[in-house]
Motif scaffolding. Structure first.
Motif, PDB file in Angstrom:
ATOM      1  N   ARG A  23       0.823  -1.215   0.000  1.00 53.93           N
ATOM      2  CA  ARG A  23       0.000   0.000   0.000  1.00 53.93           C
ATOM      3  C   ARG A  23       0.859   1.268   0.000  1.00 53.93           C
ATOM      4  O   ARG A  23       0.420   2.313  -0.499  1.00 53.93           O
ATOM      5  CB  ARG A  23      -0.913   0.017   1.230  1.00 53.93           C
ATOM      6  CG  ARG A  23      -1.945  -1.112   1.281  1.00 53.93           C
ATOM      7  CD  ARG A  23      -2.948  -1.032   0.172  1.00 53.93           C
ATOM      8  NE  ARG A  23      -4.025  -2.003   0.373  1.00 53.93           N
ATOM      9  CZ  ARG A  23      -4.902  -2.354  -0.548  1.00 53.93           C
ATOM     10  NH1 ARG A  23      -4.822  -1.831  -1.755  1.00 53.93           N
ATOM     11  NH2 ARG A  23      -5.851  -3.238  -0.287  1.00 53.93           N
ATOM     12  N   ILE A  24       2.074   1.185   0.559  1.00 56.55           N
ATOM     13  CA  ILE A  24       2.959   2.355   0.508  1.00 56.55           C
ATOM     14  C   ILE A  24       3.330   2.635  -0.942  1.00 56.55           C
ATOM     15  O   ILE A  24       3.302   3.788  -1.397  1.00 56.55           O
ATOM     16  CB  ILE A  24       4.225   2.130   1.360  1.00 56.55           C
ATOM     17  CG1 ILE A  24       3.859   1.920   2.825  1.00 56.55           C
ATOM     18  CG2 ILE A  24       5.184   3.316   1.215  1.00 56.55           C
ATOM     19  CD1 ILE A  24       5.049   1.591   3.715  1.00 56.55           C
ATOM     20  N   ASN A  25       3.675   1.591  -1.662  1.00 59.82           N
ATOM     21  CA  ASN A  25       3.985   1.734  -3.079  1.00 59.82           C
ATOM     22  C   ASN A  25       2.788   2.267  -3.847  1.00 59.82           C
ATOM     23  O   ASN A  25       2.922   3.159  -4.700  1.00 59.82           O
ATOM     24  CB  ASN A  25       4.422   0.384  -3.647  1.00 59.82           C
ATOM     25  CG  ASN A  25       4.904   0.476  -5.087  1.00 59.82           C
ATOM     26  OD1 ASN A  25       5.374   1.508  -5.534  1.00 59.82           O
ATOM     27  ND2 ASN A  25       4.781  -0.625  -5.810  1.00 59.82           N
ATOM     28  N   GLN A  26       1.610   1.756  -3.553  1.00 60.82           N
ATOM     29  CA  GLN A  26       0.406   2.238  -4.223  1.00 60.82           C
ATOM     30  C   GLN A  26       0.154   3.719  -3.914  1.00 60.82           C
ATOM     31  O   GLN A  26      -0.228   4.488  -4.805  1.00 60.82           O
ATOM     32  CB  GLN A  26      -0.792   1.394  -3.794  1.00 60.82           C
ATOM     33  CG  GLN A  26      -0.752  -0.042  -4.279  1.00 60.82           C
ATOM     34  CD  GLN A  26      -1.939  -0.858  -3.804  1.00 60.82           C
ATOM     35  OE1 GLN A  26      -2.834  -0.343  -3.134  1.00 60.82           O
ATOM     36  NE2 GLN A  26      -1.957  -2.140  -4.150  1.00 60.82           N
ATOM     37  N   SER A  27       0.378   4.118  -2.665  1.00 60.05           N
ATOM     38  CA  SER A  27       0.177   5.517  -2.280  1.00 60.05           C
ATOM     39  C   SER A  27       1.186   6.425  -2.977  1.00 60.05           C
ATOM     40  O   SER A  27       0.843   7.530  -3.422  1.00 60.05           O
ATOM     41  CB  SER A  27       0.308   5.667  -0.757  1.00 60.05           C
ATOM     42  OG  SER A  27      -0.686   4.918  -0.087  1.00 60.05           O
ATOM     43  N   LEU A  28       2.434   5.966  -3.081  1.00 66.99           N
ATOM     44  CA  LEU A  28       3.447   6.737  -3.794  1.00 66.99           C
ATOM     45  C   LEU A  28       3.120   6.831  -5.278  1.00 66.99           C
ATOM     46  O   LEU A  28       3.385   7.851  -5.916  1.00 66.99           O
ATOM     47  CB  LEU A  28       4.825   6.106  -3.584  1.00 66.99           C
ATOM     48  CG  LEU A  28       5.421   6.280  -2.192  1.00 66.99           C
ATOM     49  CD1 LEU A  28       6.683   5.438  -2.026  1.00 66.99           C
ATOM     50  CD2 LEU A  28       5.727   7.749  -1.905  1.00 66.99           C
ATOM     51  N   HIS A  29       2.516   5.780  -5.815  1.00 64.79           N
ATOM     52  CA  HIS A  29       2.081   5.833  -7.210  1.00 64.79           C
ATOM     53  C   HIS A  29       0.936   6.827  -7.399  1.00 64.79           C
ATOM     54  O   HIS A  29       0.837   7.477  -8.446  1.00 64.79           O
ATOM     55  CB  HIS A  29       1.646   4.441  -7.687  1.00 64.79           C
ATOM     56  CG  HIS A  29       2.767   3.645  -8.272  1.00 64.79           C
ATOM     57  ND1 HIS A  29       3.882   3.289  -7.546  1.00 64.79           N
ATOM     58  CD2 HIS A  29       2.962   3.130  -9.519  1.00 64.79           C
ATOM     59  CE1 HIS A  29       4.709   2.598  -8.325  1.00 64.79           C
ATOM     60  NE2 HIS A  29       4.172   2.483  -9.526  1.00 64.79           N
TER      61      HIS A  29
END
Length: 202
Positions: A23-29
């Motif tokens: 989810r961190i990666n998704q949020s950064l995306h």
């Protein structure tokens, strides 16, 4: 057209399921996508500053998510090793990204230390001119990288694969906002990884 759209759907789905569990990666995306959309608008006003925003914020956020937060071990969801996923990656896998990002880092150094070299490197008198020169060089790098990989895919795969990938990259900001707009809230609720990943890993 139907085959083209189906190929686009498959490339998007593979990118999501293989590389966006965290989810961190998704949020950064999501952050990256929003900044890319602003950059798209800025292209019509100031292309250099659009490129600076795209590379310094959008690309840094996007690639940080992949390099630092996405699991690199065995993918239990898709029953695939990281090596397998890197091998079949249509676009820029980690190795290709390292090459691209190395050029990105080197360009400002070349412009700063070798202005006017071979009448190719832009000259600059002020920090604003230097920033604009870097911005235009990064814009050229982005366009060049996109076209190079598209043409490369046309030769090693087929024309449709190359064109589908190019359209995917150009429309990713729109799709990422749609796909990951809930990710920050889900992260705040303690969902570090996508539920499908959690269930499969248990």
């Amino acid at each position: 057209m139907k085959n083209f759209l189906e190929a686009l759907r498959i490339q998007r789905w593979d990118d999501h399921r293989y590389y966006h569990h965290c989810r961190i990666n998704q949020s950064l995306h999501l952050l990256s996508a929003i900044c890319f959309l602003i950059s798209y608008a800025l292209l019509f006003v100031n292309p250099a500053w659009a490129a600076l925003l795209a590379w310094l914020v959008s690309m840094v956020a996007r690639q940080s998510g992949h390099f630092f937060f996405e699991p690199l071990g065995y993918d239990h969801v898709n029953e695939a090793s990281n090596e397998f996923k890197e091998e079949i990656k249509v676009g820029f896998n980690l190795r290709r990204k390292v090459v691209l990002l190395s050029i990105w880092v080197l360009l400002p150094l070349v412009i700063y230390y070798f202005p006017g070299m071979l009448d190719v490197v832009p000259t600059h008198e002020t920090w604003v001119e230097f920033s604009e020169a870097v911005g235009y060089s990064w814009l050229a790098l982005g366009v060049g990288g996109l076209l190079f990989r598209t043409i490369h895919l046309c030769f090693i795969k087929d024309v449709q694969t190359g064109l589908v990938w190019m359209i995917k990259i150009l429309t990713d900001p729109f799709h990422d906002v749609y796909l990951y707009h809930k990710a920050p809230l889900q992260l705040l609720r303690g969902q570090r990884f996508d539920e499908a990943f959690l269930h499969s890993a248990q």
